[in-house]
Design a protein around this motif. Structure first.
Motif, PDB file in Angstrom:
ATOM      1  N   GLU A  43     -36.847 -49.449  18.502  1.00 36.98           N
ATOM      2  CA  GLU A  43     -37.938 -49.945  19.339  1.00 36.98           C
ATOM      3  C   GLU A  43     -39.284 -49.436  18.860  1.00 36.98           C
ATOM      4  OE1 GLU A  43     -37.081 -49.114  23.409  1.00 36.98           O
ATOM      5  OE2 GLU A  43     -35.794 -50.875  23.578  1.00 36.98           O
ATOM      6  N   GLU A  44     -39.241 -48.332  18.138  1.00 36.45           N
ATOM      7  CA  GLU A  44     -40.512 -47.787  17.638  1.00 36.45           C
ATOM      8  C   GLU A  44     -41.218 -48.805  16.754  1.00 36.45           C
ATOM      9  OE1 GLU A  44     -39.553 -44.120  15.600  1.00 36.45           O
ATOM     10  OE2 GLU A  44     -38.246 -43.651  17.278  1.00 36.45           O
TER      11      GLU A  44
ATOM     12  N   VAL B 155     -42.614 -51.666  18.852  1.00 34.47           N
ATOM     13  CA  VAL B 155     -43.834 -51.319  19.578  1.00 34.47           C
ATOM     14  C   VAL B 155     -45.020 -51.242  18.616  1.00 34.47           C
ATOM     15  CG1 VAL B 155     -44.979 -49.494  20.877  1.00 34.47           C
ATOM     16  CG2 VAL B 155     -42.658 -50.167  21.470  1.00 34.47           C
TER      17      VAL B 155
ATOM     18  N   LYS C   9     -35.024 -52.951  10.805  1.00 32.48           N
ATOM     19  CA  LYS C   9     -34.613 -51.781  11.571  1.00 32.48           C
ATOM     20  C   LYS C   9     -34.521 -52.140  13.041  1.00 32.48           C
ATOM     21  CE  LYS C   9     -37.104 -48.674   8.546  1.00 32.48           C
ATOM     22  NZ  LYS C   9     -38.304 -47.876   8.494  1.00 32.48           N
TER      23      LYS C   9
END
Lengths: 450, 176
Positions: B86-87, B90, B83
């Motif tokens: 940015e989630e 992080v 995917k």
């Protein structure tokens, strides 16, 4: 004779009730019975409806999951295919002749296209579930646009197409309250479109225009000097899978989902988009974004203080020469709603600090061109940068030295994510208040500074 | 050999390719098709770096990552994520990954991430060593300080006069 003999079981009753009363009760009984029946019927129907609704929801979820799964499945084989193609093209497995190289490049370009198509299908399956979860945070509009344009340049540079790019974004562009990842998709989709339909030497513009609806929204325009859109298609281009020219799929690529995605994202933010276009002259996509007006204890109502710009997102300068560490810190801080500007060398760092006046600086001590401690004293010597708090991030355990040179805090590397965020939040929170406001006013009236 | 890398991914074609790419740069490679056998290999072979797929059957990449960062301190992890959000990145960084690469990736990007990961690993290990050394020094010093404090107390009981008291005081200040 002729006397009506009541059946014996009524005899007792008739002694107490008159005939009309009896008839009344019978009607009432019948009515009640019917009502009972009706209620049961309604209950049954609403149960059926509920079941049907549940089934529909399940089906919808199934559909979204199916789309998402199949997109992932479709993407997986591309990963190693792309890897092999790129690797063979480096000629590390042996030399290629010109024909082989050309053929492999075509294969690679088409593979990249396929990969992008699948990504947009995946995006769409995420969005069309109807449950788009926005993670809205305050964000500096100017920086968001600049970073989108930067990634866009990276993409187009590889294609070798020459485009003129005009950006008209005032420094006073307001902060916006958005899901930055999503709005980034909006810009990237619009830029891709503009690029696709504009010939080489053409022009793409991004403009931040005036605010509307009592400063609730700001208008943004992404325009191009491309082929334009015929009038009869203008209202339909935001529909899913719609393409102006059915042959355009072949000619220009794309799934016909880009603008539908753009519209859905903006609508989830409570915003709208429209298009103005003339065939042969180009198109302008104009949309609005919600402005973020943060509460400030000393300015209960900012709308009366027209000269004070809405408080912008806090800007953090990250001085670090390793691009990967920068990327990590950037992702972390942006996640928390900060805007990040990277500085890879000491020289860059000083220039950026003076030019952009960040709210906070994180400083790596090992820099290619300068010792971080010297840079720290330099920042504190210059009156322009002196008030900016600096957090030192270093593998050196030299806390004393850092603090004695004026660092606001000192963190050891590799930095613990939580710790970094804690310190950044604490230091940046201590900046709130009167001095900040005075600075803001000073920025508005530079003449008062001298 | 410039370093040993374990690849954990359930796609055998990709694993083959990654081996080719990394070996062409001189790395030694190991591979595993799932998290559990991957953890076994880490235990036995102690690779410097682990390239770990985020989405895998029977044990999620994140769980493997958490286990590695908790139990195998000298093995460092770079995540491969399908995917592009940015989630996820992080989330991985918070769970202890050194870096991440989004699939499909550019070969050069992957190699530069790997090179950097080795560099970071060196620095991290060096830091740990220095930290340990410092800890030992501190312990040693604390011990000595205890002794000095005891000696000072004895000295105080036998020495008299203002000058002796001021010297004792000065020594106290020095060791505080």
């Amino acid at each position: 004779v002729g006397q009506i003999t009541e059946p014996s079981y009524f005899r007792g009753l008739s002694a107490k009730l008159s005939l009309p009363a009896l008839a009344g009760s019978a009607v009432l009984l019948l009515y009640n019975w019917k009502l009972l029946h009706l209620t049961a019927d309604t209950q049954q129907k609403s149960q059926q409806l509920e079941d049907a609704n549940k089934e529909l929801l399940q089906l919808d979820e199934l559909k979204s999951n199916f789309l998402s799964n199949i997109s992932h499945e479709l993407k997986a084989p591309l990963v190693s295919t792309k890897g092999y193609l790129d690797f063979i093209l480096t000629q590390k497995m042996g030399p290629l002749n010109a024909k082989q190289e050309k053929g492999l490049k075509v294969a690679r370009d088409n593979l990249n296209l396929l990969s992008r198509l699948i990504s947009s299908l995946l995006d769409f399956s995420r969005l069309s579930g109807g449950a788009m979860k926005l993670r809205r945070r305050p964000y500096a509009l100017k920086e968001l646009i600049e970073s989108c344009v930067e990634s866009f340049h990276l993409q187009t540079r590889q294609k070798g197409k020459e485009l003129n790019f005009v950006m008209n974004i005032p420094d006073s562009a307001p902060g916006v309250y958005i899901d930055a990842d999503r709005i980034r998709e909006v810009f990237m989709n619009l830029l891709d479109n503009a690029d696709k339909f504009t010939a080489t030497k053409g022009c793409i513009t991004i403009e931040v225009k005036e605010t509307i609806a009592e400063d609730e929204f700001v208008q943004v325009c992404v325009g191009d000097s491309g082929i334009g859109i015929p009038k009869e298609h203008l209202t339909k281009i935001f529909q899913r899978f719609y393409q102006v020219d059915s042959s355009s799929t072949r000619k220009y690529g794309g799934t016909g989902l880009g603008l539908a995605i753009v519209k859905e994202i903006l609508e989830a933010h409570g915003c709208t988009i429209r298009v103005e276009s003339e065939v042969g002259k180009g198109s302008n996509f104009i949309f609005i974004l919600p402005i973020h007006r943060s509460f400030h204890p000393f300015m209960p109502d900012q709308s009366h203080l027209a000269f004070v710009k809405p408080q912008r997102t806090k800007l953090i300068e990250v001085i670090e020469d390793d691009p990967h560490i920068t990327a990590v810190i950037k992702a972390l801080l942006e996640e928390e709603g900060f805007a990040v500007i990277p500085a890879p060398t000491g020289i860059d760092a000083l220039r950026i600090a003076k030019q952009h006046k960040p709210d906070l600086i994180t400083l790596d001590i090992y820099l290619p061109d300068m010792n971080g401690f010297d840079l720290l004293s330099e920042l504190h010597r210059d009156p322009q940068t002196q008030p900016i708090p600096v957090i030192v991030l270093s593998i050196l355990l030299d806390k004393e030295k850092g603090l004695s040179l004026g660092a606001a805090d000192y963190l050891e590397k590799p930095v613990d994510a939580e710790k970094l965020l804690d310190v950044v939040k604490r230091v940046s929170a201590s900046l709130e208040g009167v001095p900040n406001m005075v600075d803001q006013i000073k920025q508005q009236f530079p003449s008062t500074q001298s | 050999m410039i370093g040993k890398i374990l690849i954990i991914d359930d796609d055998p074609t990709l694993v083959d390719f990654l081996k080719l790419l990394l070996e062409s740069e001189g790395y030694d490679t190991l591979d595993a098709a799932d998290g559990i056998s991957g953890l076994d290999l880490i235990h036995q072979q102690n690779p410097e770096l682990v390239l770990l797929d985020y989405m895998m059957p029977n044990m999620h990449g994140l769980d493997v990552l958490r286990t590695v960062s908790r139990k195998y301190e000298s093995s460092f992890v770079v995540m491969l994520t399908g995917k592009g959000s940015e989630e996820v990145a992080v989330e991985c960084m918070k769970a202890g990954a050194l870096d991440y690469v989004v699939k499909p990736f550019d070969n050069d990007r992957l190699l530069s991430v790997v090179r950097n990961a080795f560099r970071l690993r060196e620095l991290e290990l060096e830091k740990r060593k220095l930290h340990e050394q410092m800890q030992r020094n501190m312990e040693f010093w604390n011990e000595k300080r205890g002794e000095i404090t005891r000696l000072l107390a004895r000295l105080q009981s036998i020495a008299s006069g203002a000058e002796a008291a001021s010297v004792i005081n000065e020594i106290r200040k020095l060791i505080e």
